[in-house]
Design a protein around this motif. Structure first.
Motif, PDB file in Angstrom:
ATOM      1  N   PHE A 264     -40.397  17.190  71.633  1.00 18.25           N
ATOM      2  CA  PHE A 264     -40.371  17.912  72.906  1.00 18.25           C
ATOM      3  C   PHE A 264     -40.852  19.339  72.679  1.00 18.25           C
ATOM      4  O   PHE A 264     -40.527  19.940  71.661  1.00 18.25           O
ATOM      5  CB  PHE A 264     -38.949  17.937  73.487  1.00 18.25           C
ATOM      6  N   PRO A 265     -41.631  19.888  73.646  1.00 16.05           N
ATOM      7  CA  PRO A 265     -42.085  21.273  73.494  1.00 16.05           C
ATOM      8  C   PRO A 265     -40.971  22.261  73.810  1.00 16.05           C
ATOM      9  O   PRO A 265     -40.274  22.138  74.818  1.00 16.05           O
ATOM     10  CB  PRO A 265     -43.216  21.382  74.527  1.00 16.05           C
ATOM     11  N   SER A 266     -40.795  23.237  72.939  1.00 14.13           N
ATOM     12  CA  SER A 266     -39.866  24.324  73.187  1.00 14.13           C
ATOM     13  C   SER A 266     -40.691  25.541  73.588  1.00 14.13           C
ATOM     14  O   SER A 266     -41.433  26.084  72.775  1.00 14.13           O
ATOM     15  CB  SER A 266     -39.054  24.631  71.924  1.00 14.13           C
ATOM     16  N   GLU A 267     -40.589  25.951  74.827  1.00 13.38           N
ATOM     17  CA  GLU A 267     -41.350  27.111  75.282  1.00 13.38           C
ATOM     18  C   GLU A 267     -40.597  27.845  76.380  1.00 13.38           C
ATOM     19  O   GLU A 267     -39.614  27.339  76.930  1.00 13.38           O
ATOM     20  CB  GLU A 267     -42.742  26.713  75.764  1.00 13.38           C
ATOM     21  N   THR A 268     -41.051  29.043  76.645  1.00 15.17           N
ATOM     22  CA  THR A 268     -40.470  29.839  77.708  1.00 15.17           C
ATOM     23  C   THR A 268     -40.975  29.314  79.045  1.00 15.17           C
ATOM     24  O   THR A 268     -42.164  29.044  79.202  1.00 15.17           O
ATOM     25  CB  THR A 268     -40.863  31.318  77.550  1.00 15.17           C
ATOM     26  N   VAL A 269     -40.067  29.170  80.008  1.00 16.72           N
ATOM     27  CA  VAL A 269     -40.450  28.632  81.311  1.00 16.72           C
ATOM     28  C   VAL A 269     -40.015  29.580  82.426  1.00 16.72           C
ATOM     29  O   VAL A 269     -39.018  30.299  82.308  1.00 16.72           O
ATOM     30  CB  VAL A 269     -39.835  27.239  81.560  1.00 16.72           C
ATOM     31  N   LEU A 270     -40.791  29.573  83.499  1.00 20.33           N
ATOM     32  CA  LEU A 270     -40.384  30.263  84.719  1.00 20.33           C
ATOM     33  C   LEU A 270     -39.457  29.343  85.494  1.00 20.33           C
ATOM     34  O   LEU A 270     -39.754  28.160  85.698  1.00 20.33           O
ATOM     35  CB  LEU A 270     -41.602  30.608  85.579  1.00 20.33           C
ATOM     36  N   LEU A 271     -38.325  29.883  85.905  1.00 16.04           N
ATOM     37  CA  LEU A 271     -37.324  29.136  86.649  1.00 16.04           C
ATOM     38  C   LEU A 271     -37.188  29.721  88.045  1.00 16.04           C
ATOM     39  O   LEU A 271     -37.334  30.927  88.236  1.00 16.04           O
ATOM     40  CB  LEU A 271     -35.972  29.204  85.931  1.00 16.04           C
ATOM     41  N   GLU A 272     -36.879  28.871  89.011  1.00 17.91           N
ATOM     42  CA  GLU A 272     -36.712  29.325  90.392  1.00 17.91           C
ATOM     43  C   GLU A 272     -35.455  28.706  90.989  1.00 17.91           C
ATOM     44  O   GLU A 272     -35.217  27.504  90.835  1.00 17.91           O
ATOM     45  CB  GLU A 272     -37.927  28.928  91.230  1.00 17.91           C
ATOM     46  N   ASN A 273     -34.651  29.543  91.627  1.00 18.59           N
ATOM     47  CA  ASN A 273     -33.515  29.048  92.393  1.00 18.59           C
ATOM     48  C   ASN A 273     -33.981  28.878  93.830  1.00 18.59           C
ATOM     49  O   ASN A 273     -34.198  29.871  94.546  1.00 18.59           O
ATOM     50  CB  ASN A 273     -32.339  30.018  92.309  1.00 18.59           C
ATOM     51  N   ALA A 274     -34.144  27.638  94.250  1.00 21.85           N
ATOM     52  CA  ALA A 274     -34.711  27.361  95.571  1.00 21.85           C
ATOM     53  C   ALA A 274     -33.879  27.950  96.696  1.00 21.85           C
ATOM     54  O   ALA A 274     -34.414  28.352  97.739  1.00 21.85           O
ATOM     55  CB  ALA A 274     -34.866  25.852  95.753  1.00 21.85           C
ATOM     56  N   ALA A 275     -32.569  28.038  96.493  1.00 24.10           N
ATOM     57  CA  ALA A 275     -31.695  28.564  97.539  1.00 24.10           C
ATOM     58  C   ALA A 275     -31.882  30.060  97.744  1.00 24.10           C
ATOM     59  O   ALA A 275     -31.538  30.589  98.806  1.00 24.10           O
ATOM     60  CB  ALA A 275     -30.234  28.252  97.205  1.00 24.10           C
ATOM     61  N   GLU A 276     -32.389  30.760  96.737  1.00 22.54           N
ATOM     62  CA  GLU A 276     -32.578  32.208  96.820  1.00 22.54           C
ATOM     63  C   GLU A 276     -34.031  32.597  97.030  1.00 22.54           C
ATOM     64  O   GLU A 276     -34.334  33.760  97.294  1.00 22.54           O
ATOM     65  CB  GLU A 276     -32.061  32.870  95.532  1.00 22.54           C
ATOM     66  N   SER A 277     -34.921  31.649  96.907  1.00 22.46           N
ATOM     67  CA  SER A 277     -36.347  31.951  96.970  1.00 22.46           C
ATOM     68  C   SER A 277     -36.798  32.221  98.398  1.00 22.46           C
ATOM     69  O   SER A 277     -36.222  31.720  99.366  1.00 22.46           O
ATOM     70  CB  SER A 277     -37.149  30.790  96.377  1.00 22.46           C
ATOM     71  N   GLY A 278     -37.851  33.032  98.540  1.00 23.46           N
ATOM     72  CA  GLY A 278     -38.415  33.353  99.844  1.00 23.46           C
ATOM     73  C   GLY A 278     -39.880  33.678  99.696  1.00 23.46           C
ATOM     74  O   GLY A 278     -40.469  33.542  98.613  1.00 23.46           O
ATOM     75  N   PRO A 279     -40.538  34.132 100.763  1.00 24.13           N
ATOM     76  CA  PRO A 279     -41.977  34.414 100.711  1.00 24.13           C
ATOM     77  C   PRO A 279     -42.373  35.404  99.621  1.00 24.13           C
ATOM     78  O   PRO A 279     -43.416  35.228  98.971  1.00 24.13           O
ATOM     79  CB  PRO A 279     -42.268  34.976 102.103  1.00 24.13           C
ATOM     80  N   GLU A 280     -41.559  36.432  99.389  1.00 23.00           N
ATOM     81  CA  GLU A 280     -41.933  37.437  98.394  1.00 23.00           C
ATOM     82  C   GLU A 280     -41.872  36.872  96.976  1.00 23.00           C
ATOM     83  O   GLU A 280     -42.777  37.102  96.170  1.00 23.00           O
ATOM     84  CB  GLU A 280     -41.045  38.665  98.527  1.00 23.00           C
ATOM     85  N   SER A 281     -40.819  36.132  96.671  1.00 21.16           N
ATOM     86  CA  SER A 281     -40.733  35.556  95.338  1.00 21.16           C
ATOM     87  C   SER A 281     -41.796  34.478  95.140  1.00 21.16           C
ATOM     88  O   SER A 281     -42.364  34.348  94.046  1.00 21.16           O
ATOM     89  CB  SER A 281     -39.335  34.987  95.081  1.00 21.16           C
ATOM     90  N   GLU A 282     -42.105  33.737  96.186  1.00 24.61           N
ATOM     91  CA  GLU A 282     -43.170  32.727  96.084  1.00 24.61           C
ATOM     92  C   GLU A 282     -44.518  33.396  95.840  1.00 24.61           C
ATOM     93  O   GLU A 282     -45.352  32.888  95.081  1.00 24.61           O
ATOM     94  CB  GLU A 282     -43.225  31.884  97.358  1.00 24.61           C
TER      95      GLU A 282
END
Length: 294
Positions: A264-282
């Motif tokens: 399995f690849p071990s790498e840094t990933v971008l994570l998003e909390n869908a409940a907190e996300s909005g147009p600016e974070s998108e």
């Protein structure tokens, strides 16, 4: 314009991958700040490990690293090392920088993934390993790629999902002595027929279960590296088989090990909390992963 806060690690390879991604195609001041973060924390790591002589006290160095007159200068802070006899360590605290038409504030956290789980941020970066260790469901079917992770996350457990990786990849790799794997390829199928000790880091139990499949571990006993100063590959050679992070596998071969399947690849990933996300974070996500202009 509002500022989008993004949780990031305080030190180490994942933080370097993050600041390098934000610096890609950025103004010179941002590139200089990214270089400053990387060089400063590498030096401070060397000081903590006794590999470099500190230039002044930790408080003097912390003051020297600060530049309150610069709009895009990184800020650092002190982290108390929990290991006995270890000093306080200088780590990353924050950096405000432009990203296209937006302003982003990178905020250092010890556990960015958990900060997102607690709904403190909409976006954050952390190791994919932590996601596997904490929230992916276990199955007899092995987990092989980052693209499969979100399907293994119970939506009732967390709103956080993996968006994309940063390609700072090393791999969890199956290793064994030649005698242990003498009868066939060193891969997941080997583990299904193997009975005996498998040396892993204690924090990777659930991860290993996820990436090889639970059924492959029948008859396998997890063992862990000892407290001596030897490299983990030496402990794997003692056990006969194990799973460890590799880039080229050269150190494993130096210890007489066969380098088997990359699990399995071990790498840094971008994570998003869908409940907190909005147009600016998108919009920040879109700008961060947009193709670089020529």
């Amino acid at each position: 314009m509002s500022v989008v806060s993004v949780a990031v690690p305080r030190k180490g390879r994942p933080l370097e991958a993050v600041v390098e991604r934000f610096a890609r195609g950025a103004p010179d001041a941002v590139i200089e700040s990214a270089d400053d973060i990387v060089s400063t924390l590498r030096y401070e790591k060397a000081v903590t490990k006794g590999e470099a002589a500190p230039e002044g006290s930790v408080y003097e160095r912390l003051e020297r690293y600060s530049d309150p007159d610069s709009a895009h200068a990184p800020e650092f802070t002190l982290l108390r090392d929990s290991r006995p006899g270890m000093p306080r360590r200088i780590v990353f605290d924050s950096l405000t920088l432009p990203l296209g038409d937006h302003t982003v504030r990178l905020v250092g956290r010890e556990e960015p993934f958990r900060a997102l789980r607690k709904h403190e941020f909409a976006l954050g970066f952390d190791s994919a390993d932590l996601v596997l260790e904490e929230v992916v469901g276990l199955s007899d079917e092995p987990l092989r790629e980052l693209s499969e992770v979100n399907d293994r996350i119970d939506p009732l457990d967390t709103d956080v999902r993996v968006v994309e990786g940063l390609d700072d990849t090393v791999h969890h790799t199956l290793l064994a002595t030649p005698d242990t794997c003498a009868e066939g390829p060193l891969d997941r199928d080997f583990l299904r027929g193997y009975e005996g000790p498998l040396c892993i880091s204690p924090r990777y139990e659930r991860l290993v279960e996820a990436v090889v499949g639970t059924g492959a571990l029948e008859g396998v006993e997890f063992v862990y590296p000892g407290d001596d100063d030897r490299e983990e590959e030496a402990h794997i050679a003692d056990a006969g088989a194990g799973v460890y992070l590799t880039v080229t596998g050269s150190t494993a071969r130096d210890h007489g090990l066969v380098v088997g399947e990359r699990l399995f690849p071990s790498e840094t990933v971008l994570l998003e909390n869908a409940a907190e996300s909005g147009p600016e974070s998108e919009a920040v996500v879109d700008a961060l992963f947009a193709a670089p202009t020529a």
